[in-house]
Design an enzyme around this catalytic site. Structure first.
Site, PDB file in Angstrom:
ATOM      1  CE  LYS A 184      23.587  56.948  10.227  1.00  0.00           C
ATOM      2  NZ  LYS A 184      24.954  56.842   9.648  1.00  0.00           N
ATOM      3  CB  SER A 238      25.183  52.942   8.746  1.00  0.00           C
ATOM      4  OG  SER A 238      25.754  54.032   8.892  1.00  0.00           O
ATOM      5  CB  SER A 290      27.818  55.468   6.786  1.00  0.00           C
ATOM      6  OG  SER A 290      28.386  54.015   7.117  1.00  0.00           O
TER       7      SER A 290
END
Lengths: 495, 494, 97
Positions: free
Chosen positions: A79, A154, A178
């Site tokens: 990420k 996210s 997330s």
């Protein structure tokens, strides 16, 4: 699809270690897959230019008889919230476009030491604020099940990458859900370790007391493997727990729930939940019972305040954490005039709408005169939620609920409706506030649209292994019922 | 005291408070392992943490906590059993995170006091709190006329200083000092500095910025019982400036109030050259710092054992040392004050430790040497003479090798770099003549020159021998022991 | 109404966000809606309930006062928008702190 990309991380690690396949081959296969489909999925923001070189180094080591790490040769997508040397770290924001950190996060360092191939940085909602990746300044990612749908957020890019076979493992962070919510809507496994169980050093902060780095995998054992390698005490992180990592791989190998006491959280259901989500959840609970678990209903009466408490605490911490982005030392600098004017202009241009909303919300909640009624009150609610969990865990070993009220929704549907977007976190938030461990494991497809639904399992702090045990049991039972992994049902991508 | 000041103090009661920031002398910063060397090249002592890079996290320096507790204990404070750091949020280019990690409503130490000696009396200055925070970076303002922010075109920021541990010491308001307010303020800062020095927790050099003072001043109308509006004065960079800043603010505020205006609550800037303050940021629009507990740090809960251990390691504090020395030297308070004010305490103590009597040590340091120091415009402790030398000279006088006059010449010689006292005595031939035969020959010579003296002495006018003594002293160039000469004369003539 | 447009404008200034009028028009009602929703926490009876700022229960996490290698000035300044004399060059500062 090249066969290599459908292998599990565990299988790949073993194959590389045994010399059955070279790390270079594995990496090449995944790079080819990324090349072929990421134009549609848009999971990645950056592909490592040295991925092949990383892999060759593993092969060299193997040939020289040097000790290989547990993830040697296994590609991992990261990420874009983790600071990585040699690859930019944008956090999905314009304000950090092209930022090359001069240091590396603890977790990605550990992965490198374990021989993992850090194959690229994945797309995310800007500064981890969002549930769909639509808040990314670089455009949304697409759900591999149906490219017109969101992959969740996210950590949507990391979930999509794994679901689309672009990498067997990926790293995400979970602050309000997330990791778990994207995992659920992408039909893969995503776990939030106990807060403090995985180091935040080098992970750009959104809400410091909630952010928890965690793993994605296509199956429970893979997620457990990454969980173990990335976790553990870090002296560079004061909030890091100094205790052995719970034995999650061991638990993932022994999915046996007979005798386990499982509590269904009655408060996490009702209006606003898609029928298919509720029905798949109910069926999975029955499945657990049939596997020998003792299922009861548990009430956590303060959970209904978790969402508002979270949307006070998280933005408050974020408003402070994001103050450093002022155009003075790194990142975007925009505008002319005084330092004050340049700061304000830089932030106006560099931040998206959701980030601006949360910064202002946080400033409001912390303002003198409002602190007690908002931030202060939310921290008290947090205590009550922790107590609800403590009381519940005296009666049961784990708690279960749906992961998120709906299956993946269309891109654009909630983009400018913050309140609607926030509802995606209803079930996941309580665990973030309390800091205990939680996981999302695929439990079926919603009958109305054929989209994946996840089972949410919550365990007490530092009992992460329990949730892996339950997840493994469910996964094994469902796989034997379906005959194949859930992902094989995904029609969104050409195989 | 000017007329203006005197008049002001008839109408108004000054109330003042001091906020002192002290840079701790730890090897590394408050929250990271960067070194803290003063004067290093810009941005050579920085890391992701003190630069506030995204993703970085603070970790507390244990020694800084220990030093802060030490300071709190020396200031008679209670030490918190549990406290947290807090974020103070505001935007400023020299703050890498645009928030400062500090402490808000849970300071590590609180409710203490420091006794300050002034004019023979004692003022107990209350200490509100002692807490820890991190220092900011340092900016060079370029393009303006004065190097200050006003008129600058841009600024250049060095973050070496960012993250250095700071202890903030805040006094309670000090009332009831009347016209002595400026002196008390200065005396407080001086005493605080001496306490901190004795603890060895900081350089405490105001001129280097390792100790910084902000002074708060307000005036209350005499007898009203109502406190006036407070101003904060910054850029007070020396002890003298502390005194001048308070004095100047008292005068200025009195002037404002006399005119029927109100004092504006604001931050003012002290100017060394004029000794006055000018207006800075208006505090009317107070900053909302949005304090909240620092989520990246866990609470600090010093154990009672640890606090006790630190307390046991406290050195003798200046006030205790002063009491001990004053009583050991049997001095009155005024006499002792004189010693302190001359900055001679250390050298006198050292001289006594080397064997001189307190009276002798005092006599030399406060007498001859203080005069020399004054002439040279330096502190007596800066003179090129050591306590060793002074003790030696005193010893030589006690032994009769030197008399007072000769001793002063020896001191001169040492000051002029001619060597140790013994070397100077040797080189200049300053020893008292102790050889009786040499004295006798001088006596006989003098007697021969003054025949009537012998007669007078023999007839009972012993005092007349003084002339012979004088002559002998002259002949020996002052190197005779006058008492011995007199003895010999009387023997001779009897 | 929980928050006015003016109050939102104040929050924007406090947060150093130079919002355009259009943005303010768009964001202010959204913020109002969100604040009304989160105000729900005030319904909770929380007398005597201590606030939780840290979920781990950890205390006294320290490091030793030992130097650790730091960044080179080149590394520190490598991402600076502007630099001069090995320092970060920033625009003129209006208000002194």
């Amino acid at each position: 699809m090249n066969e290599l990309i459908t292998k599990t991380a565990t299988e790949l690690a073993a194959a590389v270690a045994d010399g059955e396949v070279s790390a270079a081959e594995v990496t090449a296969a995944h790079l080819a897959r990324i090349e072929a489909i990421d134009g549609q999925v848009k999971a990645f923001l950056h592909i490592a230019s040295d991925a092949v070189r990383q892999a060759q180094e593993i092969d060299r080591k193997r040939a020289a008889g040097e000790r290989l790490g547990r993830l040697a040769g296994v590609p991992v997508a990261v990420k874009d919230l983790f600071a990585t040397v040699g690859m930019p770290t944008t956090c999905g924001s314009r304000i950090l476009e092209g930022w090359h950190p001069p240091y590396e996060s603890t977790i990605t360092s550990r992965l490198r030491d374990a021989g993992a191939i850090l194959i690229g940085k994945t797309n995310m909602d800007e500064f981890a604020m969002g549930s769909s990746t639509e808040n990314s300044a670089y455009g949304p990612s697409h759900n591999p099940w149906d490219l017109s749908l969101v992959p969740g957020g996210s950590s949507g890019g990391s979930a999509a990458a794994v679901a689309a076979y672009e990498a067997p493992l990926s790293l995400g962070t979970d602050t309000g859900g997330s990791i778990r919510q994207p995992a659920a809507v992408c039909g893969i496994v995503g776990a939030k370790p106990t807060y403090g169980g995985s180091s935040r050093y080098g992970v750009v902060a959104f809400a410091s007391s909630l952010d928890t780095p965690g793993p994605f995998g296509r199956n429970v054992l893979d997620a457990a493997l990454l969980h173990e390698v990335m976790s553990g005490h870090d002296p560079m992180d004061s909030t890091s727990i100094d205790a052995p990592v719970p034995p999650v791989v061991e638990a993932a190998r022994h999915g046996d729930v007979s005798g386990m006491r499982i509590g269904v959280v009655t408060d996490l259901s009702g209006d606003g939940y898609q029928p298919g989500v509720l029905s798949r959840f109910a069926e999975t609970v029955e499945l657990l019972e049939s596997l020998g678990a003792k299922v009861t209903e548990v009430s956590c009466p303060h959970f209904k305040y978790a969402l508002p408490a979270y949307y006070l605490i998280a933005p408050s911490e974020a408003s402070s954490n994001l103050a450093r982005f002022d155009g003075m030392r790194y990142g975007l600098r925009a505008g002319t005039g005084s330092a004050e004017e340049v700061m304000a202009q830089t932030r106006a241009e560099g931040f998206g709408a959701e980030v601006k909303r949360r910064i202002m919300l946080g400033a409001y909640a912390l303002s003198s005169g409002y602190y007690d009624a908002y931030y202060g009150k939310a921290q008290q609610v947090r205590t009550l939620i922790i107590r609800d969990f403590e009381a519940a865990f005296e009666q049961v070993d784990v708690l279960v609920s749906p992961v998120t009220p709906t299956t993946a929704f269309p891109i654009g549907e909630r983009a400018d409706d913050p309140m609607a977007m926030y509802l995606a976190d209803l079930c996941t938030i309580p665990s973030d506030l309390a800091g205990n461990a939680a996981i999302s494991v695929p439990c079926g497809l919603a009958p109305e649209n054929g989209l994946p639904v996840g089972l949410h399992v919550m365990a007490p702090s530092m009992a992460d292994d329990r949730m892996y045990r339950v997840g493994a049991a469910v996964e094994a039972a469902l796989q034997s019922r379906w005959g194949h992994p859930l992902l094989a049902e995904a029609k969104g991508l050409a195989s | 005291m000017t007329v203006m000041y005197e008049e002001a103090l008839q109408k108004y009661e000054p109330v003042f408070g001091l906020e002192t920031h002290v840079e701790l002398g730890t090897r590394t910063k408050m929250f990271c392992g960067c070194t803290t060397v003063f004067g290093a090249e810009p941005n050579t002592q920085v890391c992701p943490v003190c630069l506030g890079l995204p993703g970085s996290l603070p970790v507390v320096n244990r020694l800084a906590i220990e030093y802060a507790i030490k300071i709190g204990l020396a200031l008679n404070c209670s030490i918190a059993s549990w406290c947290r750091f807090a974020r103070k949020n505001y935007f400023y280019p020299d703050m890498p995170k645009d928030f400062q990690i500090s402490q808000y409503d849970e300071p590590l130490c609180s409710e203490g006091y420091l006794d300050v000696l002034i004019g023979g009396g004692c003022v107990r200055v209350g200490i509100e709190r002692v807490h820890l925070e991190e220092d900011t970076g340092k900016s060079l303002h370029v393009g303006g006329a004065t190097g200050r922010i006003q008129g600058a075109e841009y600024s250049l920021v060095d973050y070496n200083r960012a993250g250095i541990p700071l202890v903030e010491i805040v006094t309670k308001p000090v009332e009831g000092t009347g016209y002595l307010a400026p002196e008390v303020a200065k005396a407080y800062v001086t005493e605080l500095r001496d306490v901190l020095r004795s603890l060895d927790v900081s350089d405490v050099r105001m001129e280097e910025g390792s100790m910084r003072c902000d002074v708060n001043t307000s005036l209350s109308v005499v007898g009203s019982g109502v406190w006036g509006t407070r101003t904060e004065t910054k850029n007070v960079n020396s002890l003298r400036s502390v005194e001048r800043a308070v004095h100047s603010e008292i005068e200025r505020q009195a002037f404002v109030l006399d005119a029927g205006d109100r004092v504006i609550q604001e931050t003012r800037h002290f100017h060394e050259d004029t000794g006055t303050t000018t207006s800075g940021r208006s505090k009317e629009e107070a900053q909302d710092y949005r304090y909240f507990p620092e989520p990246d740090l866990v609470p600090v809960a010093p154990s009672p054992d640890w606090v006790k251990e630190i307390g046991a390691s406290l050195p003798e504090l200046p006030s205790a040392r002063r009491s001990r020395l004053r009583s050991a030297w049997s001095l009155s308070e005024l006499e002792f004050e004189a010693l302190r004010n001359a900055g001679a305490l250390d050298v006198v103590e050292a001289t006594v430790a080397l064997g001189a009597s307190p009276a002798d040590a005092r006599k030399w340091w406060l007498g001859e040497l203080a005069r020399k120091a004054n002439d040279a415009g330096v502190e007596v402790s800066s003179l090129p003479i050591t306590p060793e030398s002074v003790a030696r000279v005193a010893a030589l006088v006690s032994a009769g090798t030197l008399n007072d006059r000769l001793a002063r010449q020896v001191i001169d010689g040492v000051l002029e770099g001619e060597g140790t006292p013994d070397e100077v005595v040797e080189k200049r031939g300053l020893a008292v003549v102790s050889d009786d035969s040499a004295l006798l020959s001088a006596i006989d010579s003098a007697l021969a020159d003054n025949p009537d003296v012998a007669e007078k002495v023999r007839s009972g006018k012993v005092a007349a021998a003084g002339v012979i003594v004088g002559a002998v002293m002259k002949a020996t160039r002052g190197k005779a022991d006058a008492a011995r000469v007199r003895e010999l004369i009387l023997e001779r003539l009897s | 109404m929980s928050i006015t447009r003016d109050e939102v404008a104040h929050l924007a200034r406090l947060s150093r966000l130079a919002l355009s009028d259009q943005e303010l028009d768009h964001l202010a009602p959204q913020l109002d809606q969100i604040i009304s929703a989160v105000a729900q926490v005030q319904e909770v009876a929380a007398e005597g309930i201590p606030p939780t700022s840290h979920a781990t229960g950890l205390t006294n996490v320290f490091r030793d006062d030992q130097p650790v290698p730091c960044l080179t000035p080149e590394q520190a300044l490598s991402q600076a928008p502007a630099e001069e004399l090995q320092r970060f060059k920033v625009p003129r500062i209006l208000v002194e702190e």
